[in-house]
Motif scaffolding. Structure first.
Motif, PDB file in Angstrom:
ATOM      1  N   LEU A 110      -7.957  34.447  41.962  1.00 34.63           N
ATOM      2  CA  LEU A 110      -7.873  33.315  41.039  1.00 34.63           C
ATOM      3  C   LEU A 110      -7.334  33.739  39.679  1.00 34.63           C
ATOM      4  CD1 LEU A 110     -11.154  31.443  41.979  1.00 34.63           C
ATOM      5  CD2 LEU A 110      -8.814  30.597  42.288  1.00 34.63           C
ATOM      6  N   MET A 111      -7.720  34.914  39.211  1.00 33.31           N
ATOM      7  CA  MET A 111      -7.202  35.399  37.931  1.00 33.31           C
ATOM      8  C   MET A 111      -5.695  35.628  38.017  1.00 33.31           C
ATOM      9  SD  MET A 111     -10.302  37.921  36.748  1.00 33.31           S
ATOM     10  CE  MET A 111      -9.479  38.487  35.252  1.00 33.31           C
ATOM     11  N   ALA A 112      -5.222  36.176  39.133  1.00 28.32           N
ATOM     12  CA  ALA A 112      -3.778  36.408  39.309  1.00 28.32           C
ATOM     13  C   ALA A 112      -3.022  35.083  39.328  1.00 28.32           C
ATOM     14  CB  ALA A 112      -3.529  37.189  40.602  1.00 28.32           C
ATOM     15  N   ARG A 113      -3.568  34.085  39.997  1.00 27.30           N
ATOM     16  CA  ARG A 113      -2.887  32.792  40.065  1.00 27.30           C
ATOM     17  C   ARG A 113      -2.929  32.076  38.726  1.00 27.30           C
ATOM     18  NH1 ARG A 113      -3.777  30.335  45.917  1.00 27.30           N
ATOM     19  NH2 ARG A 113      -2.356  28.752  45.131  1.00 27.30           N
ATOM     20  N   LEU A 114      -3.997  32.254  37.976  1.00 22.54           N
ATOM     21  CA  LEU A 114      -4.056  31.689  36.624  1.00 22.54           C
ATOM     22  C   LEU A 114      -3.015  32.353  35.731  1.00 22.54           C
ATOM     23  CD1 LEU A 114      -5.351  29.919  34.435  1.00 22.54           C
ATOM     24  CD2 LEU A 114      -7.058  31.735  34.118  1.00 22.54           C
ATOM     25  N   ASP A 115      -2.870  33.650  35.852  1.00 21.97           N
ATOM     26  CA  ASP A 115      -1.876  34.376  35.061  1.00 21.97           C
ATOM     27  C   ASP A 115      -0.464  33.902  35.400  1.00 21.97           C
ATOM     28  OD1 ASP A 115      -1.376  36.291  33.045  1.00 21.97           O
ATOM     29  OD2 ASP A 115      -0.764  37.741  34.560  1.00 21.97           O
ATOM     30  N   ASP A 116      -0.190  33.690  36.699  1.00 21.33           N
ATOM     31  CA  ASP A 116       1.117  33.162  37.115  1.00 21.33           C
ATOM     32  C   ASP A 116       1.346  31.775  36.519  1.00 21.33           C
ATOM     33  OD1 ASP A 116       1.530  35.431  38.633  1.00 21.33           O
ATOM     34  OD2 ASP A 116       1.054  34.471  40.552  1.00 21.33           O
ATOM     35  N   TRP A 117       0.308  30.940  36.539  1.00 28.17           N
ATOM     36  CA  TRP A 117       0.417  29.586  36.007  1.00 28.17           C
ATOM     37  C   TRP A 117       0.702  29.624  34.506  1.00 28.17           C
ATOM     38  CZ3 TRP A 117      -2.780  26.939  32.486  1.00 28.17           C
ATOM     39  CH2 TRP A 117      -2.533  25.564  32.371  1.00 28.17           C
ATOM     40  N   ARG A 118      -0.010  30.475  33.784  1.00 25.77           N
ATOM     41  CA  ARG A 118       0.224  30.586  32.337  1.00 25.77           C
ATOM     42  C   ARG A 118       1.650  31.029  32.057  1.00 25.77           C
ATOM     43  NH1 ARG A 118      -3.907  33.808  28.911  1.00 25.77           N
ATOM     44  NH2 ARG A 118      -2.512  35.387  29.674  1.00 25.77           N
ATOM     45  N   ALA A 119       2.162  31.956  32.838  1.00 25.50           N
ATOM     46  CA  ALA A 119       3.522  32.473  32.624  1.00 25.50           C
ATOM     47  C   ALA A 119       4.580  31.423  32.955  1.00 25.50           C
ATOM     48  CB  ALA A 119       3.739  33.719  33.470  1.00 25.50           C
ATOM     49  N   SER A 120       4.292  30.526  33.894  1.00 26.12           N
ATOM     50  CA  SER A 120       5.297  29.544  34.317  1.00 26.12           C
ATOM     51  C   SER A 120       5.418  28.385  33.338  1.00 26.12           C
ATOM     52  CB  SER A 120       4.946  28.991  35.700  1.00 26.12           C
ATOM     53  OG  SER A 120       3.862  28.085  35.612  1.00 26.12           O
ATOM     54  N   SER A 121       4.347  28.068  32.616  1.00 25.72           N
ATOM     55  CA  SER A 121       4.281  26.937  31.673  1.00 25.72           C
ATOM     56  C   SER A 121       4.909  25.668  32.238  1.00 25.72           C
ATOM     57  CB  SER A 121       4.872  27.264  30.312  1.00 25.72           C
ATOM     58  OG  SER A 121       5.912  28.174  30.318  1.00 25.72           O
ATOM     59  N   ALA A 122       4.614  25.379  33.507  1.00 26.70           N
ATOM     60  CA  ALA A 122       5.105  24.154  34.134  1.00 26.70           C
ATOM     61  C   ALA A 122       4.385  22.943  33.548  1.00 26.70           C
ATOM     62  CB  ALA A 122       4.885  24.214  35.644  1.00 26.70           C
ATOM     63  N   THR A 123       5.125  21.849  33.375  1.00 23.61           N
ATOM     64  CA  THR A 123       4.536  20.636  32.813  1.00 23.61           C
ATOM     65  C   THR A 123       4.988  19.411  33.596  1.00 23.61           C
ATOM     66  OG1 THR A 123       6.368  20.324  31.264  1.00 23.61           O
ATOM     67  CG2 THR A 123       4.476  21.583  30.471  1.00 23.61           C
ATOM     68  N   HIS A 124       4.204  18.358  33.466  1.00 23.82           N
ATOM     69  CA  HIS A 124       4.586  17.015  33.915  1.00 23.82           C
ATOM     70  C   HIS A 124       4.679  16.199  32.638  1.00 23.82           C
ATOM     71  CE1 HIS A 124       4.550  17.081  38.235  1.00 23.82           C
ATOM     72  NE2 HIS A 124       3.372  17.652  38.289  1.00 23.82           N
ATOM     73  N   GLY A 125       5.872  15.983  32.126  1.00 21.94           N
ATOM     74  CA  GLY A 125       6.011  15.316  30.832  1.00 21.94           C
ATOM     75  C   GLY A 125       5.435  16.207  29.752  1.00 21.94           C
ATOM     76  N   ASP A 126       4.490  15.671  28.976  1.00 17.89           N
ATOM     77  CA  ASP A 126       3.880  16.449  27.903  1.00 17.89           C
ATOM     78  C   ASP A 126       2.635  17.201  28.356  1.00 17.89           C
ATOM     79  OD1 ASP A 126       5.771  15.574  26.121  1.00 17.89           O
ATOM     80  OD2 ASP A 126       4.581  13.851  25.456  1.00 17.89           O
ATOM     81  N   PRO A 128       0.403  19.788  30.954  1.00 22.55           N
ATOM     82  CA  PRO A 128       0.597  20.911  31.873  1.00 22.55           C
ATOM     83  C   PRO A 128       0.408  20.471  33.326  1.00 22.55           C
ATOM     84  CG  PRO A 128      -1.407  21.208  30.553  1.00 22.55           C
ATOM     85  CD  PRO A 128      -0.739  19.969  30.071  1.00 22.55           C
ATOM     86  N   ASP A 129       1.145  21.089  34.218  1.00 20.04           N
ATOM     87  CA  ASP A 129       1.045  20.804  35.646  1.00 20.04           C
ATOM     88  C   ASP A 129      -0.169  21.542  36.198  1.00 20.04           C
ATOM     89  OD1 ASP A 129       1.349  20.326  38.315  1.00 20.04           O
ATOM     90  OD2 ASP A 129       3.192  21.490  38.542  1.00 20.04           O
ATOM     91  N   LEU A 130      -1.208  20.801  36.547  1.00 20.67           N
ATOM     92  CA  LEU A 130      -2.451  21.408  37.017  1.00 20.67           C
ATOM     93  C   LEU A 130      -2.463  21.654  38.521  1.00 20.67           C
ATOM     94  CD1 LEU A 130      -5.070  19.429  34.897  1.00 20.67           C
ATOM     95  CD2 LEU A 130      -3.836  21.540  34.333  1.00 20.67           C
ATOM     96  N   ALA A 131      -1.463  21.156  39.237  1.00 17.65           N
ATOM     97  CA  ALA A 131      -1.442  21.298  40.696  1.00 17.65           C
ATOM     98  C   ALA A 131      -1.571  22.753  41.157  1.00 17.65           C
ATOM     99  CB  ALA A 131      -0.186  20.651  41.275  1.00 17.65           C
ATOM    100  N   PRO A 132      -0.869  23.720  40.543  1.00 15.68           N
ATOM    101  CA  PRO A 132      -1.031  25.103  40.999  1.00 15.68           C
ATOM    102  C   PRO A 132      -2.464  25.628  40.812  1.00 15.68           C
ATOM    103  CG  PRO A 132       0.969  24.893  39.704  1.00 15.68           C
ATOM    104  CD  PRO A 132       0.211  23.604  39.549  1.00 15.68           C
ATOM    105  N   LEU A 133      -3.156  25.164  39.782  1.00 17.77           N
ATOM    106  CA  LEU A 133      -4.542  25.594  39.579  1.00 17.77           C
ATOM    107  C   LEU A 133      -5.448  25.007  40.649  1.00 17.77           C
ATOM    108  CD1 LEU A 133      -4.835  25.336  35.698  1.00 17.77           C
ATOM    109  CD2 LEU A 133      -4.354  27.356  37.102  1.00 17.77           C
ATOM    110  N   PHE A 134      -5.268  23.726  40.962  1.00 20.53           N
ATOM    111  CA  PHE A 134      -6.081  23.120  42.019  1.00 20.53           C
ATOM    112  C   PHE A 134      -5.739  23.704  43.384  1.00 20.53           C
ATOM    113  CE2 PHE A 134      -6.948  19.804  38.806  1.00 20.53           C
ATOM    114  CZ  PHE A 134      -8.333  19.836  38.880  1.00 20.53           C
TER     115      PHE A 134
END
Length: 199
Positions: A110-126, A128-134
């Motif tokens: 989970l920590m590795a996937r959170l780190d990937d998510w932080r690095a990607s900074s994906a968003t839906h409009g304004d 953040p895209d939470l789908a990768p975290l879920f």
């Protein structure tokens, strides 16, 4: 576990897996008292004198400025089990049902996937895209036996408890929660589940 968010003040608690060590006050009161207190420092100071009255816990608190960790199951060779509390340095930390930053497979994944998510900074409009975290929190992968901790519950139960998402009729994941705290706002998003992981 329990989680509470009020303003920018957050508290989350997990149980500490120690067979035969489940007596005491409910851990849910810890998160409520932290977010309802006028001063976060006062709540943590009060906890120091009462911590051993609670069932085994790991507690994370954030007052909007400082992230802190407390447990009433720290171990010391001389003193045995005791209460410990400390502020956490900026960066990434993980906790499950054992020691802070213990390299349990699901915590590390989970920590590795959170780190990937932080690095990607994906968003839906304004937002953040939470789908990768879920998606990460929904991972049912059972860890290999050689990577599992030994918490005294036996290998079969260690396997069952090893995924990020635990699916069972009587015990399992009941909520997946993402809390985002910024300088000017906080947001909590949660998905809830019934027996066997049904949404």
């Amino acid at each position: 576990g329990w989680l509470a968010l009020r303003g920018r003040r957050l508290a989350a608690v997990t149980n500490v897996r120690r067979p035969g060590d489940g007596e005491g006050r409910t851990r849910g009161a810890l998160v409520a008292s932290f977010v309802q207190s006028a001063y976060a420092a006062d709540a943590m100071a009060a906890l120091a004198s009462q911590a051993m009255d609670y069932r085994p816990f790991n507690l994370l608190t954030c007052d909007g400025e400082t992230l802190a960790f407390a447990t009433n199951r720290a171990t010391d060779e001389r003193d045995g089990v005791r209460f410990a509390m400390r502020s956490l340095a900026p960066g990434m930390h993980g906790v499950s049902n054992g020691a802070l930053d213990a390299p349990w497979p699901k915590t590390a994944a989970l920590m590795a996937r959170l780190d990937d998510w932080r690095a990607s900074s994906a968003t839906h409009g304004d937002e953040p895209d939470l789908a990768p975290l879920f998606d990460a929190l929904a991972d049912p992968t059972i860890a290999p036996d050689e990577t599992l901790p030994d918490t005294g519950v036996g290998m079969e139960l260690e396997r069952f408890l090893s995924p990020a998402f635990i699916r069972g009729e009587h015990y399992g994941t009941r909520a997946s929660t993402v809390a985002l705290i910024a300088d000017d706002r906080a947001r909590i998003v949660e998905r809830r589940f019934g027996p066997e992981g049904v949404v």
